[in-house]
Write a protein that holds these residues in place. Structure first.
Motif, PDB file in Angstrom:
ATOM      1  N   GLN A  51       0.866  -1.150  -0.120  1.00  0.00           N
ATOM      2  CA  GLN A  51       0.004   0.015   0.058  1.00  0.00           C
ATOM      3  C   GLN A  51       0.795   1.235   0.008  1.00  0.00           C
ATOM      4  O   GLN A  51       2.101   1.325   0.132  1.00  0.00           O
ATOM      5  CB  GLN A  51      -0.915   0.039   1.034  1.00  0.00           C
ATOM      6  N   ALA A  52       0.316   2.489  -0.040  1.00  0.00           N
ATOM      7  CA  ALA A  52       0.878   3.684  -0.444  1.00  0.00           C
ATOM      8  C   ALA A  52       1.986   3.994   0.687  1.00  0.00           C
ATOM      9  O   ALA A  52       2.955   4.508   0.348  1.00  0.00           O
ATOM     10  CB  ALA A  52       0.060   4.766  -0.759  1.00  0.00           C
ATOM     11  N   ASP A  53       1.672   3.842   1.909  1.00  0.00           N
ATOM     12  CA  ASP A  53       2.610   4.115   2.752  1.00  0.00           C
ATOM     13  C   ASP A  53       3.437   3.005   3.308  1.00  0.00           C
ATOM     14  O   ASP A  53       4.024   3.313   4.694  1.00  0.00           O
ATOM     15  CB  ASP A  53       1.597   4.604   4.269  1.00  0.00           C
ATOM     16  N   ASP A  54       3.792   2.020   2.804  1.00  0.00           N
ATOM     17  CA  ASP A  54       4.805   0.989   3.175  1.00  0.00           C
ATOM     18  C   ASP A  54       5.855   1.567   2.892  1.00  0.00           C
ATOM     19  O   ASP A  54       6.408   2.464   2.203  1.00  0.00           O
ATOM     20  CB  ASP A  54       4.603  -0.067   2.290  1.00  0.00           C
ATOM     21  N   ASP A  55       7.236   0.901   3.340  1.00  0.00           N
ATOM     22  CA  ASP A  55       8.485   1.359   3.502  1.00  0.00           C
ATOM     23  C   ASP A  55       8.771   1.138   1.735  1.00  0.00           C
ATOM     24  O   ASP A  55       8.398   0.599   1.155  1.00  0.00           O
ATOM     25  CB  ASP A  55       9.354   0.626   4.662  1.00  0.00           C
ATOM     26  N   GLN A  59       8.101  -1.270  -1.129  1.00  0.00           N
ATOM     27  CA  GLN A  59       7.301  -0.770  -2.259  1.00  0.00           C
ATOM     28  C   GLN A  59       8.196  -1.218  -3.622  1.00  0.00           C
ATOM     29  O   GLN A  59       7.339  -1.487  -4.481  1.00  0.00           O
ATOM     30  CB  GLN A  59       7.589   0.867  -2.305  1.00  0.00           C
ATOM     31  N   SER A  60       9.192  -1.557  -3.560  1.00  0.00           N
ATOM     32  CA  SER A  60      10.134  -2.025  -4.800  1.00  0.00           C
ATOM     33  C   SER A  60       9.377  -3.649  -4.979  1.00  0.00           C
ATOM     34  O   SER A  60       9.809  -4.010  -6.149  1.00  0.00           O
ATOM     35  CB  SER A  60      11.766  -2.219  -4.571  1.00  0.00           C
ATOM     36  N   PHE A  61       8.830  -4.318  -4.014  1.00  0.00           N
ATOM     37  CA  PHE A  61       8.381  -5.664  -4.399  1.00  0.00           C
ATOM     38  C   PHE A  61       7.096  -5.370  -5.313  1.00  0.00           C
ATOM     39  O   PHE A  61       6.396  -6.534  -5.800  1.00  0.00           O
ATOM     40  CB  PHE A  61       8.038  -6.325  -3.233  1.00  0.00           C
ATOM     41  N   ARG A  62       6.584  -4.367  -5.212  1.00  0.00           N
ATOM     42  CA  ARG A  62       5.131  -4.287  -5.649  1.00  0.00           C
ATOM     43  C   ARG A  62       4.853  -4.871  -6.985  1.00  0.00           C
ATOM     44  O   ARG A  62       5.694  -4.347  -7.703  1.00  0.00           O
ATOM     45  CB  ARG A  62       4.612  -2.685  -5.409  1.00  0.00           C
ATOM     46  N   ARG A  63       3.979  -5.880  -7.124  1.00  0.00           N
ATOM     47  CA  ARG A  63       3.604  -6.275  -8.691  1.00  0.00           C
ATOM     48  C   ARG A  63       2.278  -5.991  -8.894  1.00  0.00           C
ATOM     49  O   ARG A  63       1.845  -6.601 -10.079  1.00  0.00           O
ATOM     50  CB  ARG A  63       3.931  -7.762  -8.608  1.00  0.00           C
ATOM     51  N   GLY A 117      17.811 -11.047  -7.179  1.00  0.00           N
ATOM     52  CA  GLY A 117      17.563 -10.705  -5.952  1.00  0.00           C
ATOM     53  C   GLY A 117      16.895 -11.177  -5.255  1.00  0.00           C
ATOM     54  O   GLY A 117      16.537 -10.810  -4.030  1.00  0.00           O
ATOM     55  N   PHE A 118      16.309 -12.412  -5.507  1.00  0.00           N
ATOM     56  CA  PHE A 118      15.301 -13.066  -4.629  1.00  0.00           C
ATOM     57  C   PHE A 118      15.824 -13.540  -3.249  1.00  0.00           C
ATOM     58  O   PHE A 118      14.905 -13.650  -2.443  1.00  0.00           O
ATOM     59  CB  PHE A 118      14.710 -14.385  -5.240  1.00  0.00           C
ATOM     60  N   GLY A 119      17.338 -13.551  -3.154  1.00  0.00           N
ATOM     61  CA  GLY A 119      17.583 -13.976  -1.861  1.00  0.00           C
ATOM     62  C   GLY A 119      17.596 -12.912  -0.923  1.00  0.00           C
ATOM     63  O   GLY A 119      17.232 -13.048   0.276  1.00  0.00           O
ATOM     64  N   ASP A 120      17.996 -11.772  -1.480  1.00  0.00           N
ATOM     65  CA  ASP A 120      17.844 -10.586  -0.406  1.00  0.00           C
ATOM     66  C   ASP A 120      16.383 -10.318  -0.184  1.00  0.00           C
ATOM     67  O   ASP A 120      16.070  -9.727   0.830  1.00  0.00           O
ATOM     68  CB  ASP A 120      18.297  -9.343  -1.129  1.00  0.00           C
ATOM     69  N   ALA A 121      15.363 -10.698  -1.152  1.00  0.00           N
ATOM     70  CA  ALA A 121      14.274 -10.341  -0.840  1.00  0.00           C
ATOM     71  C   ALA A 121      13.661 -11.220   0.157  1.00  0.00           C
ATOM     72  O   ALA A 121      12.749 -10.662   1.071  1.00  0.00           O
ATOM     73  CB  ALA A 121      13.071 -10.622  -2.381  1.00  0.00           C
ATOM     74  N   ALA A 122      14.161 -12.457   0.437  1.00  0.00           N
ATOM     75  CA  ALA A 122      13.327 -13.200   1.237  1.00  0.00           C
ATOM     76  C   ALA A 122      13.915 -13.063   2.788  1.00  0.00           C
ATOM     77  O   ALA A 122      13.308 -13.021   3.783  1.00  0.00           O
ATOM     78  CB  ALA A 122      14.070 -14.779   1.001  1.00  0.00           C
TER      79      ALA A 122
END
Length: 355
Positions: free
Chosen positions: A260-264, A268-272, A335-340
């Motif tokens: 959502q709009a107020d997330d960190d 936000q970079s994960f948004r799909r 970059g999925f390792g960092d995402a996890a």
């Protein structure tokens, strides 16, 4: 799937298959196909692979596992096709299955082919040409929730569906099962997350809320909007993880993707999907709306939210492990390792009441 919003692309070399063998098989099972299909690949999806088969006068969609996946793993194509076939009569938003192939001599793996639904699939941002103002976005969001509720209201005891369930104890099985998957998906330097798993085990409800059909991957990029009315959801895709289970677990899995709009900035970079748009309900509002429209008690929501994030963390790590082992070279997985790792940290913040 419109050309402007869900453009199929050239097939990645590592995901190619023998087109002539598939064409021969399909012409034995689907009437009226002529010529050789042009094949393209849809870019969405990080688990199973989806292709557009363009025959003269007819488009079909083929689904298959990624290379290296085992036939009876989470990528079980025959199971997905059976679920869709059994559900179609009660939930008309399921695409019709046209052919199933469990003969690995064709492309080396099971696959199925379904009808192509004409419509719009939303990705990261809401296309301006849809012309939706905040009121329209809110209506779309409420319709999305209603489609999930409609699924949860399907009679789960009917033939073809009841066999999916294992009875009471769905939540407990999920907590233990996904914890084990996390341990098996570990790679060098990955976060053990034993504290998160211990919290989930200790905090899980003693009993399931209900036993209903759940999708387990219900997102905006898995629904199809009508080309005539973008507020009308005409299709629901990707039934790979569908089963009989707890509806709040399904909602938790869905909201794990709800940025959502107020997330960190990192989240936000994960948004799909366009869940940040003005008019979209917040995660808290989605949960409240679901509870109001179903009459279900959502007072213990933090467990479902944290489990949903943990489950997504496991899926991300499983994909990263395939990349780390060289089973896929798709650069989007690097970059999925960092995402996890980030998802584990997010779980901890929510456990601490800082979400």
């Amino acid at each position: 799937m419109t050309a402007t919003l869900d453009q199929a692309r050239a097939v990645r070399e590592e995901d190619a298959f023998d087109i002539e063998r598939v064409d021969t098989f399909l012409k034995q099972h689907i009437d009226g196909l002529e010529g050789m299909p042009a094949v393209q690949q849809f870019p969405g999806g990080a688990s199973n692979l989806t292709y557009l088969l363009h025959y003269p006068g007819r488009d079909l969609v083929l689904r298959r596992p990624p290379r290296g996946a085992k036939a009876k793993s989470a990528h079980d194509m025959m199971r997905e096709a059976r679920v869709m076939g059994a559900l179609k009569a009660s939930y008309p938003y399921v695409p019709a299955i046209l052919a199933r192939c469990d003969d690995e001599r064709v492309i080396g793996q099971d696959f199925y082919v379904m009808e192509r639904l004409g419509g719009t699939i939303l990705r990261r941002d809401l296309p301006p040409e849809l012309g939706l103002d905040p009121a329209g976005v809110r209506t779309l969001c409420l319709g999305f929730i209603d489609r999930l509720i409609q699924l949860h209201q399907v009679d789960a005891t009917q033939a073809g569906l009841k066999e999916l369930g294992k009875g009471e104890g769905y939540i407990a099985r999920q907590v233990s099962g996904w914890s084990e998957r996390w341990r098996q998906a570990a790679t060098e330097g990955s976060d053990p997350c034993e504290d998160v798993m211990a919290w989930l085990d200790a905090s899980q409800p003693a009993h399931d809320n209900a036993s209903c059909v759940i999708h387990n991957d219900f997102r905006f990029d898995n629904v199809v909007l009508s080309t005539d009315n973008p507020l009308d959801i005409i299709g629901v895709l990707d039934w790979e993880l569908a089963t009989i289970g707890d509806p709040l677990m399904d909602l938790g899995s869905s909201l794990a993707y709800w940025v959502q709009a107020d997330d960190d900035p990192v989240f936000q970079s994960f948004r799909r999907q366009p869940t940040h748009e003005a008019g979209m309900l917040t995660r808290r509002e989605v949960v409240a709306t679901y509870g109001e429209r179903t009459g279900m008690d959502v007072s213990r929501w933090p467990f479902y939210e944290i489990f949903g994030l943990f489950r997504l963390m496991v899926i991300i790590q499983q994909i990263y492990r395939r990349y780390a082992l060289g089973q896929t070279t798709n650069p989007q997985f690097a970059g999925f390792g960092d995402a996890a790792t980030y998802m584990g940290m997010r779980c901890r913040r929510l456990i601490a009441g800082k979400g």
